[in-house]
Design a protein around this motif. Structure first.
Motif, PDB file in Angstrom:
ATOM      1  N   ARG A  44      -7.296  -4.826 -10.559  1.00  0.00           N
ATOM      2  CA  ARG A  44      -6.500  -4.865 -11.633  1.00  0.00           C
ATOM      3  C   ARG A  44      -5.119  -3.812 -11.630  1.00  0.00           C
ATOM      4  O   ARG A  44      -4.420  -3.206 -12.272  1.00  0.00           O
ATOM      5  CB  ARG A  44      -6.909  -4.290 -13.032  1.00  0.00           C
ATOM      6  N   LEU A  45      -4.522  -3.957 -10.197  1.00  0.00           N
ATOM      7  CA  LEU A  45      -3.340  -3.337  -9.894  1.00  0.00           C
ATOM      8  C   LEU A  45      -2.288  -4.208  -9.980  1.00  0.00           C
ATOM      9  O   LEU A  45      -2.138  -5.343  -9.929  1.00  0.00           O
ATOM     10  CB  LEU A  45      -3.562  -2.917  -8.153  1.00  0.00           C
ATOM     11  N   LYS A  46      -1.113  -3.376 -10.473  1.00  0.00           N
ATOM     12  CA  LYS A  46       0.215  -4.177 -10.606  1.00  0.00           C
ATOM     13  C   LYS A  46       1.034  -4.136  -9.423  1.00  0.00           C
ATOM     14  O   LYS A  46       1.891  -5.078  -9.184  1.00  0.00           O
ATOM     15  CB  LYS A  46       1.035  -3.549 -11.650  1.00  0.00           C
ATOM     16  N   ALA A  47       0.660  -3.400  -8.600  1.00  0.00           N
ATOM     17  CA  ALA A  47       1.320  -3.160  -7.122  1.00  0.00           C
ATOM     18  C   ALA A  47       0.592  -2.444  -6.349  1.00  0.00           C
ATOM     19  O   ALA A  47      -0.242  -1.623  -6.522  1.00  0.00           O
ATOM     20  CB  ALA A  47       2.879  -2.613  -7.662  1.00  0.00           C
ATOM     21  N   ALA A  48       0.450  -2.839  -4.946  1.00  0.00           N
ATOM     22  CA  ALA A  48      -0.085  -2.270  -3.940  1.00  0.00           C
ATOM     23  C   ALA A  48       0.816  -1.839  -2.997  1.00  0.00           C
ATOM     24  O   ALA A  48       1.682  -2.375  -2.513  1.00  0.00           O
ATOM     25  CB  ALA A  48      -0.987  -3.131  -3.098  1.00  0.00           C
ATOM     26  N   PRO A  49       0.748  -0.290  -2.639  1.00  0.00           N
ATOM     27  CA  PRO A  49       1.372   0.158  -1.623  1.00  0.00           C
ATOM     28  C   PRO A  49       1.343  -0.119  -0.423  1.00  0.00           C
ATOM     29  O   PRO A  49       0.344  -0.598   0.045  1.00  0.00           O
ATOM     30  CB  PRO A  49       1.268   1.781  -1.969  1.00  0.00           C
ATOM     31  N   VAL A  50       2.522  -0.145   0.426  1.00  0.00           N
ATOM     32  CA  VAL A  50       2.515  -0.686   1.662  1.00  0.00           C
ATOM     33  C   VAL A  50       2.731   0.537   2.906  1.00  0.00           C
ATOM     34  O   VAL A  50       3.713   1.429   2.385  1.00  0.00           O
ATOM     35  CB  VAL A  50       3.354  -1.720   2.126  1.00  0.00           C
ATOM     36  N   ILE A  51       1.825   0.593   3.693  1.00  0.00           N
ATOM     37  CA  ILE A  51       1.941   1.866   4.504  1.00  0.00           C
ATOM     38  C   ILE A  51       2.372   1.526   5.891  1.00  0.00           C
ATOM     39  O   ILE A  51       1.620   0.409   6.127  1.00  0.00           O
ATOM     40  CB  ILE A  51       0.751   2.927   4.197  1.00  0.00           C
ATOM     41  N   ASP A  52       2.845   2.287   6.693  1.00  0.00           N
ATOM     42  CA  ASP A  52       3.228   2.161   7.821  1.00  0.00           C
ATOM     43  C   ASP A  52       2.044   2.689   8.750  1.00  0.00           C
ATOM     44  O   ASP A  52       1.650   3.912   8.690  1.00  0.00           O
ATOM     45  CB  ASP A  52       4.709   2.799   8.444  1.00  0.00           C
ATOM     46  N   ARG A  53       1.407   1.958   9.460  1.00  0.00           N
ATOM     47  CA  ARG A  53       0.194   2.504  10.186  1.00  0.00           C
ATOM     48  C   ARG A  53       0.345   3.631  11.191  1.00  0.00           C
ATOM     49  O   ARG A  53      -0.408   4.444  11.478  1.00  0.00           O
ATOM     50  CB  ARG A  53      -0.475   1.248  11.213  1.00  0.00           C
ATOM     51  N   SER A  54       1.609   3.852  11.714  1.00  0.00           N
ATOM     52  CA  SER A  54       1.698   4.786  12.827  1.00  0.00           C
ATOM     53  C   SER A  54       1.929   6.231  12.066  1.00  0.00           C
ATOM     54  O   SER A  54       1.372   7.179  12.680  1.00  0.00           O
ATOM     55  CB  SER A  54       3.165   4.436  13.204  1.00  0.00           C
ATOM     56  N   ASP A  55       2.387   6.405  10.747  1.00  0.00           N
ATOM     57  CA  ASP A  55       2.161   7.821   9.970  1.00  0.00           C
ATOM     58  C   ASP A  55       1.563   7.544   8.705  1.00  0.00           C
ATOM     59  O   ASP A  55       1.836   8.548   7.957  1.00  0.00           O
ATOM     60  CB  ASP A  55       3.565   8.302  10.095  1.00  0.00           C
ATOM     61  N   SER A  56       1.161   6.498   8.116  1.00  0.00           N
ATOM     62  CA  SER A  56       0.592   6.053   6.968  1.00  0.00           C
ATOM     63  C   SER A  56       1.546   6.661   5.809  1.00  0.00           C
ATOM     64  O   SER A  56       1.286   6.974   4.687  1.00  0.00           O
ATOM     65  CB  SER A  56      -0.486   7.168   6.808  1.00  0.00           C
ATOM     66  N   ARG A  57       2.941   6.421   6.005  1.00  0.00           N
ATOM     67  CA  ARG A  57       3.773   6.622   4.724  1.00  0.00           C
ATOM     68  C   ARG A  57       4.020   5.474   4.244  1.00  0.00           C
ATOM     69  O   ARG A  57       3.992   4.336   4.924  1.00  0.00           O
ATOM     70  CB  ARG A  57       5.082   6.961   5.399  1.00  0.00           C
ATOM     71  N   ILE A  58       4.528   5.514   2.974  1.00  0.00           N
ATOM     72  CA  ILE A  58       4.606   4.306   2.004  1.00  0.00           C
ATOM     73  C   ILE A  58       6.056   3.906   2.473  1.00  0.00           C
ATOM     74  O   ILE A  58       6.979   4.486   2.498  1.00  0.00           O
ATOM     75  CB  ILE A  58       4.559   4.719   0.585  1.00  0.00           C
ATOM     76  N   VAL A  59       6.168   2.605   2.655  1.00  0.00           N
ATOM     77  CA  VAL A  59       7.380   2.104   2.933  1.00  0.00           C
ATOM     78  C   VAL A  59       7.593   0.985   1.894  1.00  0.00           C
ATOM     79  O   VAL A  59       8.793   0.423   2.177  1.00  0.00           O
ATOM     80  CB  VAL A  59       7.369   1.430   4.264  1.00  0.00           C
ATOM     81  N   GLY A  60       7.142   0.704   1.014  1.00  0.00           N
ATOM     82  CA  GLY A  60       7.301  -0.364  -0.042  1.00  0.00           C
ATOM     83  C   GLY A  60       6.053  -0.721  -0.814  1.00  0.00           C
ATOM     84  O   GLY A  60       5.201   0.029  -0.814  1.00  0.00           O
ATOM     85  N   PHE A  61       6.402  -1.584  -1.909  1.00  0.00           N
ATOM     86  CA  PHE A  61       5.254  -2.108  -2.493  1.00  0.00           C
ATOM     87  C   PHE A  61       5.134  -3.544  -2.577  1.00  0.00           C
ATOM     88  O   PHE A  61       6.165  -4.444  -2.407  1.00  0.00           O
ATOM     89  CB  PHE A  61       5.558  -1.677  -4.045  1.00  0.00           C
ATOM     90  N   VAL A  62       3.909  -4.124  -2.710  1.00  0.00           N
ATOM     91  CA  VAL A  62       3.818  -5.627  -2.996  1.00  0.00           C
ATOM     92  C   VAL A  62       3.251  -5.628  -4.430  1.00  0.00           C
ATOM     93  O   VAL A  62       2.056  -5.193  -4.671  1.00  0.00           O
ATOM     94  CB  VAL A  62       2.676  -6.298  -1.800  1.00  0.00           C
ATOM     95  N   THR A  63       4.337  -6.321  -5.200  1.00  0.00           N
ATOM     96  CA  THR A  63       3.930  -6.426  -6.560  1.00  0.00           C
ATOM     97  C   THR A  63       3.147  -7.755  -7.195  1.00  0.00           C
ATOM     98  O   THR A  63       2.972  -8.711  -6.103  1.00  0.00           O
ATOM     99  CB  THR A  63       5.318  -6.472  -7.474  1.00  0.00           C
ATOM    100  N   GLN A  64       2.489  -7.773  -8.018  1.00  0.00           N
ATOM    101  CA  GLN A  64       2.051  -9.159  -8.588  1.00  0.00           C
ATOM    102  C   GLN A  64       3.086 -10.018  -8.470  1.00  0.00           C
ATOM    103  O   GLN A  64       2.712 -11.299  -8.222  1.00  0.00           O
ATOM    104  CB  GLN A  64       1.357  -8.986 -10.038  1.00  0.00           C
TER     105      GLN A  64
END
Length: 350
Positions: free
Chosen positions: A104-124
């Motif tokens: 039941r997420l409205k958005a899933a955060p997207v992380i960069d594998r190299s440093d696990s920082r959030i680089v964006g979101f994938v929304t519904q």
């Protein structure tokens, strides 16, 4: 969040300043609309303690420090937020669909594998848009071309609704009590649909002090008409990035004030005879989180959310034994992509 026009943000735990890995730091996602609805509920309970009933939403919170200064962590038991379940740039659409539908997420955060920082979101909205790009493929069309009546959305029971002569305060309470993103507004005499009240519309109370102060007197119909008159009032400038396809998918859907969101008086509707694909196209274009199903008598008989649409295309539990346990179009999708399920994981030959 209001100043930056952000609809959602990650929640971080109190950690050592050297902790940079988002997987160690972030524990969830919080929504702007939910924060406002919770605060207004608490304000209503404590209104007798206020020194003055005038002023803005934020000035009222200043008068009630136990509410306005409440720490996010203190609200864990009563506040609504989504779990922090990130995806990586290399993850498939199937993986994203699974997260958005099962959790039941409205958005899933997207992380960069190299440093696990959030680089964006994938929304519904992004997921629905991407699914629509699969139009013409057998595995998509076999589900999307079915009429809405095949999914039983109208059989869930009476749709929670409000009447145009009810107050905005009642509408706010209804959104919070039922934990829903949108409510149809009906004419009190004819029961015809005249608009919709969405959780994202609460930002109007923060943008206009008069609406907030008069929320108990202002009717929902008057609120809808106010929104219609203020065509571009309060909208943030249209960033060049919003013209790009990827930004239309995600950034536009994560903005509190959006040029793409339809007015309250223009609810998205479909008939039971319309296909799921037609419904998906309407919500994608309007940037709404839900639409209402109408019968031949122009009465609301059901509601369909973005999640309802995504669920129809989401993969099954990976604990299913072999491809035989895969339902709907995923059975065909797995066969066409030469994939199988082994030990709870998707395995592809290429």
């Amino acid at each position: 969040m209001h100043e930056r026009c952000i609809l959602g943000a990650p929640i971080g735990v109190d950690a050592d300043s050297s902790t940079e890995n988002s997987m160690d730091r972030d524990i969830g996602l919080i929504e702007f609309s939910s924060m406002v609805l919770w605060a207004i509920e608490e304000v209503e309970k404590a209104e007798s303690e206020l020194c003055s009933k005038s002023g803005s939403f934020f000035s009222m919170l200043d008068q009630l420090p136990n509410i306005g200064r409440a720490k996010i962590g203190e609200l864990a038991r009563t506040f609504r937020w989504g779990p922090f379940l990130p995806v990586q740039l290399s993850d498939s659409l199937l993986h994203v669909l699974l997260l958005l539908s099962k959790h039941r997420l409205k958005a899933a955060p997207v992380i960069d594998r190299s440093d696990s920082r959030i680089v964006g979101f994938v929304t519904q909205h992004a997921a629905v848009q991407l699914l629509l790009h699969c139009s013409g493929l057998e595995w998509f069309d076999s589900i999307a071309n079915k009429p809405l009546s095949d999914f039983g959305y109208e059989k869930r029971g009476p749709v929670i609704h409000l009447h145009g002569d009810q107050s905005v305060a009642e509408g706010l309470h209804c959104l919070w009590k039922n934990r829903i993103g949108g409510i149809p507004i009906l004419d009190s005499k004819t029961e015809r649909l005249i608009g919709n009240f969405r959780s994202t519309d609460v930002r109007l109370l923060l943008d206009n002090d008069d609406i907030f102060k008069n929320r108990k007197k202002l009717t929902m119909e008057e609120f809808i008409n106010f929104d219609a008159r203020n065509e571009n009032s309060g909208l943030a400038p249209l960033d060049p990035i919003e013209r790009e396809l990827g930004a239309l998918f995600s950034a536009g859907a994560l903005r509190i004030k959006s040029h793409f969101l339809t007015k309250m008086g223009n609810p998205v509707t479909n008939r039971l005879s319309d296909t799921l694909k037609q419904a998906m196209e309407k919500v994608a274009e309007s940037k709404n989180d839900c639409l209402f199903i109408m019968n031949d008598g122009q009465r609301v008989v059901g509601m369909v959310t973005l999640r309802d649409m995504i669920v129809q295309f989401s993969p099954p539990s990976l604990e299913s034994k072999g491809v035989g346990g895969v339902a709907g179009f995923f059975e065909t999708a797995f066969q066409q992509s030469d994939c199988t399920i082994e030990n709870g994981s998707i395995v592809c030959d290429h």
